[in-house]
Each structure stands twice: as structure tokens, then as C-alpha cells.
Design an enzyme around this catalytic site. Structure first.
Site, PDB file in Angstrom:
ATOM      1  N   LYS A  53       3.139 -15.807   3.189  1.00 18.40           N
ATOM      2  CA  LYS A  53       2.980 -16.548   1.974  1.00 18.40           C
ATOM      3  C   LYS A  53       4.305 -16.426   1.846  1.00 18.40           C
ATOM      4  CE  LYS A  53       1.594 -17.973  -2.193  1.00 18.40           C
ATOM      5  NZ  LYS A  53       0.667 -19.340  -2.182  1.00 18.40           N
ATOM      6  N   TYR A  85       0.822  -1.073  -0.335  1.00 18.58           N
ATOM      7  CA  TYR A  85       0.399  -0.154   0.378  1.00 18.58           C
ATOM      8  C   TYR A  85       0.731   1.523  -0.227  1.00 18.58           C
ATOM      9  CZ  TYR A  85      -4.774  -1.417   1.109  1.00 18.58           C
ATOM     10  OH  TYR A  85      -5.839  -2.664   1.140  1.00 18.58           O
ATOM     11  N   ASP A 123     -12.437  -8.662   4.787  1.00 20.52           N
ATOM     12  CA  ASP A 123     -14.401  -8.697   3.862  1.00 20.52           C
ATOM     13  C   ASP A 123     -14.033 -10.062   4.114  1.00 20.52           C
ATOM     14  OD1 ASP A 123     -13.500  -5.559   3.246  1.00 20.52           O
ATOM     15  OD2 ASP A 123     -14.552  -6.290   1.712  1.00 20.52           O
ATOM     16  N   ASP A 155      -6.078  -6.799   4.050  1.00 22.60           N
ATOM     17  CA  ASP A 155      -7.288  -6.031   3.417  1.00 22.60           C
ATOM     18  C   ASP A 155      -8.648  -6.760   2.604  1.00 22.60           C
ATOM     19  OD1 ASP A 155      -8.674  -4.301   2.130  1.00 22.60           O
ATOM     20  OD2 ASP A 155      -8.174  -4.811   0.782  1.00 22.60           O
ATOM     21  N   ASP A 176      -3.749 -18.156   1.168  1.00 20.81           N
ATOM     22  CA  ASP A 176      -4.518 -19.105   0.510  1.00 20.81           C
ATOM     23  C   ASP A 176      -5.046 -19.810   1.774  1.00 20.81           C
ATOM     24  OD1 ASP A 176      -1.637 -20.164   0.502  1.00 20.81           O
ATOM     25  OD2 ASP A 176      -1.840 -20.838  -1.540  1.00 20.81           O
TER      26      ASP A 176
END
Ligand code: IPM
Ligand code: MG
Length: 358
Positions: free
Chosen positions: A193, A143, A253, A249, A225
Site C-alpha cells: 500500500k 502482528y 483467505d 493473512d 486493494d
């Protein structure tokens, strides 16, 4: 005590839901003997309309002079990604996070008892309960990395976004996660990851070192994942989930949707000093703005988090949460959480019901 609260009402349904939260805060003040002073801060698409930029000069300074910041929502199709950066509401959101040093974003996702049937997962999964705290790193990673867009010789345009993390950034967010786990069920799941990314390998090594300092907290590494899959397969396994900015982020959600009630979920963003910023997880919902349809509960619960974390007033926070739970248990529903055939009330009436419960 007197507290000074910055209000960023913002765009869309923002002003309506902040209004209800303010009335709740004032009621808590009457009941517990506190007073509140509010400072309106213009930020978001409404600021673009008023002064030409979404993050007017002095925004951070005004907020820094307050004890906490309450934000409704910013954004809307009117100020889309085709507009220059300084006019986009998202630019303001990233800027205020950076300027106030809000590196720790807490996004609790819990199934509220009265709404268990809203959970979209299998009944036996929902019955196990969901009560997790997503701790998202908020001021680093992709970001805030260097961006570039340039012409290549024979591959057309090319764009890059750099993802960088320092040990300092990883350590301070990791520590937050372990500290919160100690107040909860003593488990931290760190998401990365590491099978592909160098930043993730540094993340994992750094969090492992921290884990050794918290032997009373159960620790695990989860690949991002796999985490996305586990959140729909068995979200009850998670207590505190800590992760970098972009993974957080996306996963937050997903976690909120899994509870079936995104209109109910609050969040807090904090750094090492004051003020922290509190806001609902949901967006500005321009399609229902100004129609008294929005659910004010996520903003009201964000105010509860403000009492708990910024003012260290746990009884006041408990009282707000209990008033919300009672409203839901008594069957009061805004449109977003109503089942077909259920009576629906508006933003203001939901606020009133919760106020009466206080
Ligand atoms: C969020 C939002 C923001 C983010 C956007 C609006 C910039 O999605 O708070 O999760 O990506 O952080
Ligand atoms: Mg998001």
C-alpha cells in the site's frame, strides 16, 4: 532415513485430521523405506485446559529437537478474545512462529482438476485455471509491533498497533518469493500500500532492488486493494504473490476461497533453519469436531509439503499428491466438497481411500 516429527494435534477437528495424516506418512515410509518417530506437543486451547496456558514452557525447544512440525488446528470459542492472552490459542500460534523463526509462510492456492466446478467464479475465469503461491511474511509487521491502550483526556480510550518493517525482513522474504518463482512460472507480484504507508514504500524499494538480481523473473507491484479485486476478477494472472503479514493473512483467505475448497489447502511456514511447520489453511471447526466429518486432505497435503521442503523427498510428495488427486477424480467426497446428492464419506474413510491409492 529416520525422521522425527513434532505433532501439534490441537483443538476441534485437529486430532482427527492429524491422525489421518500420520497414517499416510507411515504408509509412505513403508513404501519408500523411511521410518518416522512422533513427538506429541501440547499447544492451543487443549493446553490451556490441561496446564493453564496455550503455549506451555518448552514447546519451542521440543519442536526444535524435531525435523519438522505438523499442526492440525488450534482455537475455538471456549478460549475467546475475552480471555487473558496466555490462555488464547492464537497467542501460541504467534509465539511458535516467532520462536522457530518461521518468517516465510507459503500458501499455495490451486484449483484441483477434479473440483474445478467448486470454483465460485465465472466459468470462463475458472477454465483459465488458478495456480498461485501466496508468500506471506509471518514474523513481522503489525502482528508483532508494539501495542498500547490508554485513556485520553476527552476521546475516551485509544489503542495503537505499530507496523514496522526492516530492510532485512523485507529482503529475506522477497528473496524467497523470487526463488520460488524460478521453480514455477517466473512471475512475482509484490503487494503493498505504497500510496499511503511508509512501511510499504520501504517494502517496494527493497523488493525493486531484489528484482534487479532476478532478471529472468517477471516482476510487478500491485496495490493491496487492487490485488483483492484482481483475485476475484482474474486469479489466473498470478504466479507468486509476496506480501507483508496482515495483507497476506487477508489475501490468503480470499485466494483459498476462490479455489472453492478451503478444506483442501495446505501451508508451510519456514525460516532459515529447521524445523519448518506444516498445517492446513482451515481452522479447528469446533462445530463438527469429533464427528468424523472433517476433510483430512489439507492436512495430508501439508504432509506432502513436509516431504518436499523439509525432507527433500520429491517422489514421496508427488505420490501423496497423486493419491489425493485420484481419490477426488474417483468421486470420493467429504461433506465440505460434496455437491447436493453426492455420496459423502467421513474423515477416516477419506484417509483410507488415499492410503489405498498409495
Ligand atoms: C492464519 C490465522 C492466524 C493469523 C490467527 C489465528 C492468529 O488467521 O494463520 O492465517 O492471523 O495469522
Ligand atoms: Mg488467517
Amino acid at each position: 532415513m529416520n525422521y522425527k516429527i513434532a505433532l501439534i494435534r490441537g483443538d476441534g477437528i485437529g486430532p482427527e485430521i492429524v491422525n489421518e495424516a500420520v497414517k499416510i506418512i507411515d504408509r509412505v515410509g513403508e513404501k519408500f523405506g523411511h521410518t518416522f518417530e512422533y513427538v506429541d506437543v501440547l499447544m492451543g486451547g487443549c493446553a490451556t485446559d490441561a496446564v493453564g496456558k496455550s503455549y506451555p514452557d518448552g514447546t519451542a525447544e521440543t519442536c526444535k529437537a524435531c525435523d519438522a512440525v505438523l499442526l492440525g488446528a488450534v482455537g475455538g470459542p471456549k478460549w475467546g478474545s475475552d480471555k487473558p492472552a496466555e490462555q488464547r490459542p492464537e497467542t501460541a500460534l504467534l509465539a511458535i512462529r516467532k520462536d522457530l523463526g518461521l518468517y516465510a509462510n507459503l500458501r499455495p492456492a490451486a484449483l484441483r482438476p477434479a473440483l474445478a466446478e467448486a470454483c465460485p467464479l465465472k466459468k470462463e475465469t475458472a477454465e483459465k485455471g488458478i495456480d498461485l503461491l501466496m508468500v506471506r511474511e509471518l514474523t513481522g509487521g503489525i502482528y508483532f509491533g508494539k501495542r498500547d491502550k490508554y485513556q485520553t483526556a476527552n476521546r475516551g480510550m485509544e489503542a495503537t498497533d505499530l507496523m514496522a518493517y526492516s530492510e532485512m525482513e523485507i529482503e529475506r522474504i522477497g528473496r524467497r518469493a523470487f526463488e520460488f518463482a524460478r521453480l514455477r512460472r517466473h512471475k512475482v507480484s509484490s503487494v503493498d500500500k505504497a500510496n499511503v504507508l511508509e512501511t510499504s514504500r520501504l517494502w517496494r524499494a527493497t523488493v525493486h532492488r531484489l528484482a534487479a538480481e532476478y532478471p529472468d523473473v517477471q516482476y510487478e507491484d500491485v496495490l493491496v486493494d487492487n490485488c483483492a479485486m484482481q483475485l476475484v476478477r482474474d486469479p489466473g494472472q498470478f504466479d507468486v504473490v509476496v506480501t507483508e503479514n496482515m495483507f497476506g493473512d487477508i489475501l490468503s483467505d480470499e485466494a483459498s476461497m476462490v479455489t472453492g475448497s478451503i478444506g483442501l489447502l495446505p501451508s508451510a511456514s519456514m525460516g532459515d533453519g529447521a524445523p519448518a511447520l506444516y498445517e492446513p489453511i482451515h481452522g479447528s471447526a469446533p462445530d463438527i469436531a469429533g464427528q468424523d466429518k472433517a476433510n483430512p486432505i489439507a492436512t495430508i497435503l501439508s504432509a506432502a509439503m513436509m516431504f518436499r521442503y523439509s525432507f527433500h523427498l520429491a517422489a514421496e510428495a508427488d505420490a501423496i499428491e497423486a493419491a489425493v488427486d485420484k481419490a477426488l477424480a474417483d468421486g470420493w467426497r467429504t461433506a465440505d466438497i460434496a455437491k447436493p446428492g453426492e455420496t459423502v464419506i467421513g474423515t477416516k474413510q477419506m484417509g483410507e481411500v488415499i492410503r489405498d491409492n498409495l
